[in-house]
Design an enzyme around this catalytic site. Structure first.
Site, PDB file in Angstrom:
ATOM      1  CB  SER A   1      -0.893   0.013   1.242  1.00 56.06           C
ATOM      2  OG  SER A   1      -1.538   1.264   1.399  1.00 56.06           O
TER       3      SER A   1
ATOM      4  CE1 TYR B   1      -4.625  -2.187   4.100  1.00 54.66           C
ATOM      5  CE2 TYR B   1      -3.566  -0.033   4.070  1.00 54.66           C
ATOM      6  CZ  TYR B   1      -4.102  -1.115   3.392  1.00 54.66           C
ATOM      7  OH  TYR B   1      -4.110  -1.124   2.011  1.00 54.66           O
TER       8      TYR B   1
END
Length: 251
Positions: free
Chosen positions: A144, A158
């Site tokens: 990400s 995350y």
């Protein structure tokens, strides 16, 4: 042109996973599609009806025993999996926004790690030996852009998992290079998927304003990079962390 390659894509029922699987089957690569949603079976049927070869499996990645059973079955049936695309990921939101570190329970932390980091590790650990014996392999892990920039919006569980994916990718690249295996990580910026659209309208507007091209990306724009990285044209690309983010983070 027919190939004898076999790919495994996780989170393949929708979003980046589905788009990646679509590109792989169109290259005549037999593609095993894993997802916790039963919808993955319908997607595989759709690809097969178009003359391609896809195999759907409903697997909950947090269930390590079930995942291992699936992987053992694939190895028994196919001998080796040539391409791994670890795409599946979760990112719990609080009212469309982030959880502070102190707001995350240990159980929630472990659940995010189980899907985003533990499952990719388990998959690679199970499938790499056969890849190495064959002398060819491709691993693409979806990280990400949040792992590459100031984490204003994403939550810590995350970010930690997606940062860990980058480290795992580099280790696989180092350890597999002499056996013809490449491993690379893609760091998408905001992409139009169920994961990103769960953000609040305010968060989406804020992120969009920070993207130089002025829009969210499409899943197929990430899948295009996946397709390149698994090809022979990318045989000299390994250990790379590739940003596909519309210019929102420039390393």
């Amino acid at each position: 042109m027919a190939t004898n390659k076999i790919a495994l894509v996780t989170g393949a029922a929708s979003g980046i996973g589905r788009a990646s699987a679509s590109r792989l089957v169109k290259r005549n690569i037999t593609t095993v599609m894993l997802d916790r949603s039963p919808e993955v079976m319908a997607v595989a049927d759709e690809f097969n009806s178009s003359g391609h070869t896809a195999i759907g499996h409903v697997v909950e990645l947090t269930d390590a025993a079930a995942l291992q059973s699936c992987l053992d079955g694939l190895l028994s049936e196919h001998g080796a999996i040539d391409i791994i695309v670890n795409n599946a990921g979760i990112h719990p939101k609080k009212a469309g926004g982030k959880f502070l570190v102190e707001e995350i329970s240990l159980a929630d932390w472990q659940r995010v790690m189980a899907v985003n980091l533990n499952a990719p590790f388990q998959i690679c650990a199970a499938l790499l030996p056969a890849m190495k014996a064959k002398g060819w392999g491709r691993v693409v892990n979806i990280s990400s852009s949040g792992a590459r920039r100031r984490p204003v919006v994403p939550s810590s569980h995350y970010i930690a998992s997606k940062s860990g994916i980058i480290g795992l990718t580099r280790c696989i690249a180092e350890e597999g290079a002499r056996q013809g295996i490449t491993a690379n990580a893609i760091c998408p910026g905001p992409i139009k998927t169920g994961l990103t659209t769960s953000s609040s309208p305010e968060a989406i507007a804020r992120l969009t304003a920070e993207i130089p091209v002025g829009r969210y990306g499409e899943p197929d724009e990430i899948a295009a990079m996946v397709e390149f990285l698994v090809s022979n044209d990318a045989s000299f690309v390994t250990g790379a962390v590739i940003d596909v983010n519309g210019g929102s983070a420039m390393a």
